[in-house]
Design an enzyme around this catalytic site. Structure first.
Site, PDB file in Angstrom:
ATOM      1  N   ASP A  81     -30.428 -15.336  17.974  1.00 44.53           N
ATOM      2  CA  ASP A  81     -28.967 -15.337  18.032  1.00 44.53           C
ATOM      3  C   ASP A  81     -28.385 -14.758  16.737  1.00 44.53           C
ATOM      4  O   ASP A  81     -28.856 -15.072  15.640  1.00 44.53           O
ATOM      5  CB  ASP A  81     -28.495 -16.790  18.202  1.00 44.53           C
ATOM      6  CG  ASP A  81     -27.009 -16.890  18.451  1.00 44.53           C
ATOM      7  OD1 ASP A  81     -26.558 -16.336  19.462  1.00 44.53           O
ATOM      8  OD2 ASP A  81     -26.300 -17.532  17.645  1.00 44.53           O
ATOM      9  N   GLU A 116     -49.775 -14.525  13.975  1.00 46.51           N
ATOM     10  CA  GLU A 116     -50.902 -15.463  13.830  1.00 46.51           C
ATOM     11  C   GLU A 116     -51.272 -16.081  15.177  1.00 46.51           C
ATOM     12  O   GLU A 116     -52.329 -16.672  15.329  1.00 46.51           O
ATOM     13  CB  GLU A 116     -50.512 -16.621  12.904  1.00 46.51           C
ATOM     14  CG  GLU A 116     -50.479 -16.280  11.446  1.00 46.51           C
ATOM     15  CD  GLU A 116     -49.927 -17.475  10.672  1.00 46.51           C
ATOM     16  OE1 GLU A 116     -50.109 -18.633  11.101  1.00 46.51           O
ATOM     17  OE2 GLU A 116     -49.271 -17.223   9.646  1.00 46.51           O
TER      18      GLU A 116
HETATM   19  C1  NOJ Z   1     -24.081 -15.224  20.372  1.00 45.63           C
HETATM   20  C2  NOJ Z   1     -24.227 -16.109  21.567  1.00 45.63           C
HETATM   21  O1  NOJ Z   1     -24.702 -15.344  22.646  1.00 45.63           O
HETATM   22  C3  NOJ Z   1     -22.859 -16.713  21.822  1.00 45.63           C
HETATM   23  O2  NOJ Z   1     -22.801 -17.378  23.045  1.00 45.63           O
HETATM   24  C4  NOJ Z   1     -22.518 -17.617  20.670  1.00 45.63           C
HETATM   25  O3  NOJ Z   1     -21.215 -18.095  20.826  1.00 45.63           O
HETATM   26  C5  NOJ Z   1     -22.606 -16.875  19.332  1.00 45.63           C
HETATM   27  N1  NOJ Z   1     -23.759 -16.041  19.235  1.00 45.63           N
HETATM   28  C6  NOJ Z   1     -22.659 -17.852  18.195  1.00 45.63           C
HETATM   29  O4  NOJ Z   1     -23.886 -18.507  18.173  1.00 45.63           O
END
Ligand code: NOJ
Length: 560
Positions: free
Chosen positions: A226, A275
């Protein structure tokens, strides 16, 4: 928040692996499950891991290679789980670590790989480290794991810089110190409940390498990272100045996005992943200004894949699509990474609605549009995507041709972006409505109870039950397309396409014996019949070596 570490199944080398090619991910079709909206195993109106487990045979039969699960970790759900309070625990609303273990094992037994979401840019404000940082006050070492700063202005009443949250409003929140006085500010690029980690602090890197190992030991086949472009901030957290943040986002390198320093983190992570046996992968959610900068994330010693958001943002327009396909393939070739293709996810308007919207409206704004046109284009876009070399992502429900739900009442909204004003990620609840499995019944088979977001009245007609075995249904189109893709190596393989001459508004390319033609215009076009029709998203008529490809339709041909 529950601490389930002790309940963790022992790190288990006996977790079954999936047999297959070592480079399975280069042309894999990866299905995104958004756990709260996929299937509800306990009837509480919220999807869960048990629900996912019981639907794995559906995914195997659909023909996908792997499943990416959005976060199911312990979380106060300020941003639907992208605010993690315990990275090694399952939130009780989704189940337990034992459910996660069962899910991974069963998926593997069915030949499906499991990719989990990792949220390293920020934690929840309920994460142990952040609670300690607040409690221990200014100057304490625990504050160094986040970005705490004194405010500007006479009494520190102004934020430390001019950055804005992606969800709207300032990217800083002022805390009340333990002695009750207004104090420092902390950085949150997203909601205030999502404080950004300070990746300069070595403890942060140590913690995330340990979290990686925890899930690798659980047997997962990879991680979707993310905000993979966000962890490193420019030295000194400089102001943006006169620039309008919203116009820069996605078009420029920002002091908080796509900084070159992030690549050092990925080189370290790659060593950890390598690993482990079993050909596991990382995929980056990195919104970069260009596909060339996206390619930096997938250099041979970094990550395996990165989502192609430039493709996702492209309109249903042959010339634009051809440009982005060429640019993507040209950018990925030198680093030896596969291209990825993605049309929908839990942050953007579903493509069946997006393609019905006027061009230029962007990926966040939702209008109902003409549903028939939207669906026709979505089906054609899917066949085009699945014919391109590389890996493709499918977001739950797109195989049913689901539109975005554009008329959710305000009182049911949950997206934090909705409440903070229009940011980059606005109004995302419409693509997160629980999906329909049956024609009738409580929540159309999503579960035995209700549904955390209301489902539209016509959801039953779009359900898995209604579309199964129905000739021409979108679900059967996806099943057929994925079956063809499994049979024929020439669809996802390689790193190039050979373009064929085609009228304006039409894309045509060859890959070995395989030919794909996508008509993005509103009119039917005559094309040479390239051989045997393998599949088409609409009705093709052929006569005397000529084929009529209807408006907004894609056809797959085999020359042999
Ligand atoms: C991207 C994620 O896909 C989204 O849903 C989220 O709100 C933001 N990152 C923050 O984590």
């Amino acid at each position: 928040m529950s601490q389930q570490h002790s309940a963790a199944p022992a790190p288990n080398s006996a977790v079954s692996a999936v047999e297959g090619r070592p480079d399975w991910w280069r042309d894999a079709v990866i299905y995104q499950v958004y756990p709260r909206s996929f299937a509800d195993g306990n009837g509480d109106g919220m999807g869960d891991l048990e629900g996912v487990r019981t639907r794995l045979p559906y995914l195997r039969d659909l023909g996908v290679d792997a499943v990416w699960l959005s976060p199911f970790y312990a979380s106060p759900q300020a941003d639907a789980g992208y605010d993690v309070a315990d990275y090694r625990a399952v939130d009780p609303m989704f189940g337990t670590l034992l459910d996660a273990d069962a899910l991974i094992r069963e998926a593997h037994a069915l030949g499906l790989r499991i990719i989990v979401d990792l949220v390293p840019n920020h934690s929840s404000d309920q994460y142990e480290w952040f609670k300690r940082a607040l409690a221990e006050g200014p100057g304490s070492p625990s504050r160094d794991r986040y970005h705490f700063r004194p405010g500007k202005g006479k009494n520190g009443e102004l934020p430390p810089n001019d950055w804005e949250s992606i969800f709207g409003g300032p990217a800083w929140t002022r805390v009340t110190e333990p002695d009750g006085t207004p104090g420092e500010w902390y950085l949150h690029l997203f909601a205030p409940e999502q404080p950004d980690f300070n990746w300069e602090h070595p403890a942060v890197g140590d913690e995330f390498r340990s979290i990686l190992r925890f899930w690798l030991d659980m047997g997962v086949d990879g991680f979707r990272i993310d905000v993979a472009h966000g962890m490193v901030k420019a030295e000194g957290l400089p102001d943006l100045g006169d620039h309008e943040q919203l116009t820069l986002l996605g078009n420029d390198v920002m002091p908080f996005f796509d900084q070159d320093g992030v690549h050092d983190i990925y080189r370290e992570w790659r060593l950890v992943l390598d690993e482990y046996s079993g050909d596991r992968i990382f995929v980056a959610e990195a919104w970069t200004p260009t596909v060339e900068r996206t390619a930096n994330y997938v250099r041979p010693d970094e990550l395996h894949q990165a989502f192609n958001f430039q493709y996702l943002a492209t309109h249903w327009d042959a010339a634009e699509l051809r440009t982005v396909v060429n640019r993507t393939l040209d950018a990925m070739r030198p680093v030896g990474a596969p291209a990825t293709w993605v049309l929908s996810n839990h942050d953007v308007t579903r493509h069946a609605t997006r393609f019905a919207n006027p061009a230029g409206l962007g990926t966040q704004i939702r209008l109902a549009g003409d549903r028939e046109v939207g669906l026709r284009r979505a089906r054609a876009a899917t066949l085009l995507m699945l014919a391109l070399p590389g890996s493709a992502y499918v977001y739950q429900g797109e195989e049913l041709g689901l539109p975005d739900v554009v008329d959710l009442p305000d009182e049911v909204r949950q997206d934090p972006a909705y409440f903070r004003g229009a940011g980059q990620d606005g109004f995302r609840d419409g693509c997160r409505v629980p999906i329909p499995w049956t024609r009738t019944g409580p929540s159309y088979g999503f579960g035995d109870g209700g549904s955390w977001l209301p489902q539209p009245a016509d959801w039953g007609g779009l359900s898995v039950e209604a579309q199964t075995g129905e000739p021409g249904s979108t679900l059967e189109l996806y099943r057929a397309a994925l079956a063809v893709r499994r049979e024929r190596a020439d669809l996802g393989a390689g790193d190039a396409v050979e373009w064929l001459r085609a009228p304006e508004g039409v894309l045509a390319f060859r890959r070995g014996e395989f030919v794909c033609v996508a008509n993005t215009t509103g009119e039917s076009v005559p094309m040479p019949a390239y051989g045997r029709v393998l599949l088409a998203s609409g009705e093709i008529t052929e006569a005397a070596g000529e084929a009529k490809v209807p408006a907004d339709t894609t056809v797959w041909w085999s020359a042999s």
